[in-house]
Structures are given as structure tokens and as C-alpha cells.
Motif scaffolding. Sequence first.
Motif, mmCIF file in Angstrom:
data_model
loop_
_atom_site.group_PDB
_atom_site.id
_atom_site.type_symbol
_atom_site.label_atom_id
_atom_site.label_comp_id
_atom_site.label_asym_id
_atom_site.label_seq_id
_atom_site.Cartn_x
_atom_site.Cartn_y
_atom_site.Cartn_z
ATOM 1 N N PHE A 252 43.291 31.806 31.232
ATOM 2 C CA PHE A 252 44.552 32.513 31.452
ATOM 3 C C PHE A 252 44.995 33.292 30.214
ATOM 4 C CE2 PHE A 252 44.875 29.543 34.991
ATOM 5 C CZ PHE A 252 45.492 30.312 35.957
ATOM 6 N N GLY A 253 44.200 33.178 29.119
ATOM 7 C CA GLY A 253 44.577 33.823 27.878
ATOM 8 C C GLY A 253 43.471 34.669 27.297
ATOM 9 N N PRO A 254 42.906 34.245 26.145
ATOM 10 C CA PRO A 254 41.991 35.129 25.410
ATOM 11 C C PRO A 254 40.688 35.445 26.123
ATOM 12 C CG PRO A 254 42.096 32.948 24.396
ATOM 13 C CD PRO A 254 43.186 33.006 25.402
ATOM 14 N N TRP A 255 40.211 34.587 27.035
ATOM 15 C CA TRP A 255 38.939 34.851 27.701
ATOM 16 C C TRP A 255 39.103 35.512 29.066
ATOM 17 C CZ3 TRP A 255 34.916 30.311 26.990
ATOM 18 C CH2 TRP A 255 34.563 30.241 25.622
ATOM 19 N N LYS A 256 40.304 35.826 29.476
ATOM 20 C CA LYS A 256 40.510 36.391 30.810
ATOM 21 C C LYS A 256 39.876 37.768 30.896
ATOM 22 C CE LYS A 256 44.114 37.107 34.265
ATOM 23 N NZ LYS A 256 45.579 37.027 34.536
ATOM 24 N N ASP A 257 39.039 37.943 31.899
ATOM 25 C CA ASP A 257 38.318 39.203 32.075
ATOM 26 C C ASP A 257 39.277 40.261 32.615
ATOM 27 O OD1 ASP A 257 36.525 41.216 32.462
ATOM 28 O OD2 ASP A 257 35.318 40.195 33.983
ATOM 29 N N PRO A 258 39.494 41.369 31.884
ATOM 30 C CA PRO A 258 40.421 42.397 32.379
ATOM 31 C C PRO A 258 39.922 43.100 33.638
ATOM 32 C CG PRO A 258 39.259 43.147 30.410
ATOM 33 C CD PRO A 258 38.925 41.708 30.570
ATOM 34 N N LEU A 259 38.640 42.950 33.964
ATOM 35 C CA LEU A 259 38.093 43.575 35.160
ATOM 36 C C LEU A 259 38.103 42.646 36.373
ATOM 37 C CD1 LEU A 259 34.984 45.373 33.585
ATOM 38 C CD2 LEU A 259 37.290 46.296 33.977
ATOM 39 N N ALA A 260 38.757 41.479 36.253
ATOM 40 C CA ALA A 260 38.721 40.476 37.323
ATOM 41 C C ALA A 260 39.888 40.595 38.291
ATOM 42 C CB ALA A 260 38.693 39.075 36.717
ATOM 43 N N MET A 261 40.603 41.716 38.276
ATOM 44 C CA MET A 261 41.698 41.950 39.223
ATOM 45 C C MET A 261 42.775 40.877 39.131
ATOM 46 S SD MET A 261 40.618 44.746 40.662
ATOM 47 C CE MET A 261 41.657 44.905 42.091
#
Length: 349
Positions: A164-173
Amino acid sequence: MRLEPRAHAPFWLNLTAPIAAIGLAFAFCALLILWSGAPIIDSYAALLRGAFGSTFALTETLTRAAPLIFTGLAAAVAFRAKLWNIGGEGQLYAGALAATWVGTGMVHLPPFLMVPFLFLVGAVAGGLLLLLPVILKLKLRVDEVVTTLLLNFVVILFANYLLFGPWKDPLAMGWPQAAPIIDEGILGTLVPRMRLHSGLIWAVAFAVFAWAFIRFTRWGFQIRAVGYNPEAAAFAGMPIGATVLRTALLSGGLAGMAGVCELAGAKGYLTIDISPGFGYTGIAVAMLAGLHPLGVVAAAIFVAAIYNGADAMSRAMSISNYLADVLTATALLLVLASVLFVRFRPQWR
């Protein structure tokens, strides 16, 4: 009635006792099916079709069995040395976290090196996670059941923070998932257009390795000796602490590889629900197998078939799929009871 130890249990008894116990478990659950108003034969036929009735069903069962083999081996190896590792779930997530860290672009290797590298990284992470409870057990006599169980929640909450923070993929909608593993680290499929991947081969290979390690090596003999009688093993000069530490590294490493198996095989990227409880179910798998590494393979396929088949039976016959939990638990209890009668002979006075 009193129970007397058997000097030698015949082979036929060792073979038929667990089979009879599983048959009794199915008979008991048949009463629950009857209570729900569904026909017993048709319900079990739907369960069998859902587990093995088609190429899709068979591959899904084997796909689910692959991580269960790893977590079952982790529990079986640890329990052999009377190291009660209940933290397989957390170690699975630790392996998946470590593989995500290095497998999403930090390291680039050819596929024939990248996949073993991810398994190695996951094994190291899982083994190191189990070292802390074992050190507390050896130095301070802290119960490892409590510490390994609580570490599960610590690791899963840490994974939540990352996803939910630093590893969240910005392309994951907006979905809480990490970036995908690079193509070189993805496990190859075994059947075209199906999810079954080569993680199953890795799992079976490590089951053979664990069996050979415990059966034929000096360290494996020490694991068995410490599990049978630690006082006698210490009197014989065996290093109890070092043996338990080695067992912890092996057990945690196997659970960590279960996380890599799911990450690089079935999923392709880390999600918070990467494991529906494989670490806990692995304990039941190990007990059903009698802590035998090769038996873990058969037990994992059996448990995976029950869960996949129960889903199909639930859809076809309107029966709750929680019947799979009841069936697995009942089979486990009856198999443990059958082991008692294999080792002891009832005598009536």
C-alpha cells in the motif's frame, strides 16, 4: 483395554491404516452431505470431477499442490527435530518479499540462472526469519510455537505496508500489488494454456532432496536423533544447538521457496493474498504424510484435490465448500489415531 507397544508393525498395517482412516473421514463427511439434503454419490462424484475430471481440473490441483509440498516439507523437517515451526505462512511471505525485491529489476540474469537465484533468495529470507525464534528458544527457553506464530502477523503486516506504500505498482490501476517479476524469473508452464508451472518440478525435487538428506546424511541422522531423544543425542556428543539451527535454516528455507513458487509461478507479482493459508495447511500436509518427505508429495496432492474438488462440488450441489476444511481436519485426526494403533496393539483384559 490397555495398549502395548508393537515390537514390529507389519507392512500391510502401515499401508492400510492411513487409507482406512481417510475412508472413515469420507464416511463421516457423507453424513454432513446427507444432512444438507444433497445425494452423497453425486456430491463425491462432483468433488472427484472438480479435482481430476479434466485437464484443467488436474492442472489446477497440481498447481495448488506445489506450494503445499514446500510448506509441508518445511513442517515435516522441523517437526522431525521437535522444532515446532508454526511460522510457515510468515516464512512464505518473507520468501516472496525477498524475491520481489531482487526479481523486479534489481538483478538481471539469464532464465536458467534467474529462477534458481530467486529460489535461493527466498530460501535465505525464510531461513533467516526462523532463526530469531530458534535463538530465543535456545538461549532463553522461549516457546517457539508462540514466536513463530506471532511472526506470521508481523511479516504479513509489513507486506501490507509495502504493497500500500513504497512497493505499490503505479500501473496496477490502484490495486495493492507490486511490480511484476521480470520475464527471466517467471517459471515456465508445463501444459499449454494452463496455469501449471515448473514450480511443481522444483517442489518434487526438493522433496526427494529432503528425504535423501534426512535418510542418508550425518546431519540428517542428527536431526532424527535430536527429535527422538535430545538427552541421548547430547550424551552421544551430538551438537544439539547447531542441529536445531541447521534444521531451522532448512525448514524456513523450504517455506520461503513456497513464496517464490507462488510469486514466480502462479501470480507473477506480489499481492497481499498470495497465500490463502498455505503455511498453515502445510502443517496438516506434513502430519498426514507422517512427517515423511516423499509422503508429503502425495498428501499435498490429496489436500489440494479436496479443496479444488470441494469448490466444484459447492457449485454443482449447493454444498458449502467449507466441507473441505472439515474433511481435511477429520482425515488428519483419524490418520493420527491410526498411527497410534500401528505403534501400539490393543490388549483386552
